[in-house]
Scaffold this active site. Structure first.
Site, PDB file in Angstrom:
ATOM      1  N   SER A 132       0.832  -1.199   0.000  1.00  0.00           N
ATOM      2  CA  SER A 132       0.000   0.000   0.000  1.00  0.00           C
ATOM      3  C   SER A 132       0.874   1.259   0.000  1.00  0.00           C
ATOM      4  CB  SER A 132      -0.953  -0.043   1.204  1.00  0.00           C
ATOM      5  OG  SER A 132      -1.923   0.975   1.121  1.00  0.00           O
ATOM      6  N   ASP A 190      -9.725  -5.111  -5.158  1.00  0.00           N
ATOM      7  CA  ASP A 190      -9.220  -3.970  -4.390  1.00  0.00           C
ATOM      8  C   ASP A 190     -10.063  -2.750  -4.730  1.00  0.00           C
ATOM      9  OD1 ASP A 190      -7.774  -1.871  -3.225  1.00  0.00           O
ATOM     10  OD2 ASP A 190      -5.856  -2.860  -3.577  1.00  0.00           O
ATOM     11  N   HIS A 213      -7.640  -5.176  -1.013  1.00  0.00           N
ATOM     12  CA  HIS A 213      -6.470  -4.359  -0.694  1.00  0.00           C
ATOM     13  C   HIS A 213      -5.638  -5.000   0.411  1.00  0.00           C
ATOM     14  CE1 HIS A 213      -4.052  -0.755  -0.620  1.00  0.00           C
ATOM     15  NE2 HIS A 213      -4.215  -0.663   0.688  1.00  0.00           N
TER      16      HIS A 213
END
Length: 298
Positions: free
Chosen positions: A175, A246, A275
């Site tokens: 991320s 995601d 995610h």
């Protein structure tokens, strides 16, 4: 496989994710009502969502019972002008010649709450160092910034180079940590490989996919994390991992990162991966891609 051109969709997100559903109108108001310093501070809070641990640094003297080792990395920050003390967790491998990997986590959670990802990578055959940037965990309690996080990642990388000089070293970022990993890999020349999971091309690009993305305020974003241009400067092999489900970082952004990277490179799109679950859900795909791309056996 989803349509990767769907990156133009607009939708809202849960309030704890980047908090950009509130950011757009506040950024506009802040640019008028407040100074640039206040605007920058709020962005750093929204993007990093730092989670300091309310415990004294004397905790470094406490022995761990989980097979991990506490690591303390100190460096002088040019950004803040202060001495920064970072806390990390070292997960050694049984094989003393195993490759080593620096794990860089994303926003909100610290290194302790990312142990499940570190353990998965450890199972691939790596010794793993996970580190908290300033403002996270037991590291110096200072509001992080884009440049500050880059400094902290480089300090952790230099620690690995000093303590594991003979072993091949890799970088893995998830991320927001993926953007930090890309910056690090673009600066150093001794990384044997880079893996990014659930990451993006830039913060403005992410903002444009959100509910308020139609507002013309991207020029006000100070924490830009421009990975799209930096990834082309990475000389090491690059693996981009993303989930088809995601909803925070659209797969189209990851695909653009992959396209901008130089070869050798691989793109693993995990069917049904979110995610937070893509790396775990697609662990066999990721492991195989790492073995093929980085030429090692676990």
């Amino acid at each position: 496989m989803p349509n990767l051109q769907s990156g133009t969709r607009r939708f809202s997100l849960p309030r704890f994710r980047f908090r950009w559903r509130w950011a757009a109108p506040l950024l506009l108001a802040g640019s008028v009502i407040a100074g640039c310093g206040t605007l920058d501070t709020q962005q750093r809070k929204w993007i990093f969502m730092p989670s300091p641990t309310l415990a004294a640094l004397e905790a470094e003297a406490v022995a761990r019972a989980d097979g991990l080792e506490d690591v303390w990395i100190e460096h002088h920050s040019r950004v803040s002008g202060e001495r920064i003390k970072l806390h990390g967790l070292w997960m050694p491998a049984d094989d003393p010649a195993a490759p080593v990997l620096l794990y860089l986590h994303g926003s909100r959670r610290n290194v302790e709450t990312n142990l499940f990802r570190m353990r998965q990578i450890h199972e691939y055959g790596f010794a793993v160092l996970g580190v908290d940037y300033r403002g996270f965990g037991l590291s110096t309690n200072q509001l992080p910034s884009e440049e500050g996080a880059y400094e902290d990642a480089l300090a952790a990388w230099n620690w690995l180079a000093k303590h594991q000089p003979e072993r091949p070293r890799y970088i893995y970022g998830h991320s927001l940590g993926g953007a930090i990993a890309i910056d690090l890999a673009s600066r150093v020349h001794d990384a044997q490989g880079l893996v990014v999971e659930g990451t993006f091309t830039s913060i403005p690009a992410v903002f444009e996919t959100l509910r308020w993305g139609w507002l013309p305020i991207t020029a006000l974003i100070t924490q830009r994390f421009d990975s799209a241009s930096k990834i082309a400067k990475v000389s090491a092999p690059v693996l981009v991992v993303h989930g088809t489900a995601d909803r925070l970082i659209l797969p189209a952004l990851a695909k653009t990162l992959y396209e901008n990277a130089t070869s050798p490179k691989r793109f693993v799109l995990v069917e049904g991966g979110t995610h937070h679950s893509a790396g775990m859900r697609g662990s066999q795909q990721v492991r195989a891609a790492m073995q093929e791309l980085f030429h090692f056996k676990s």
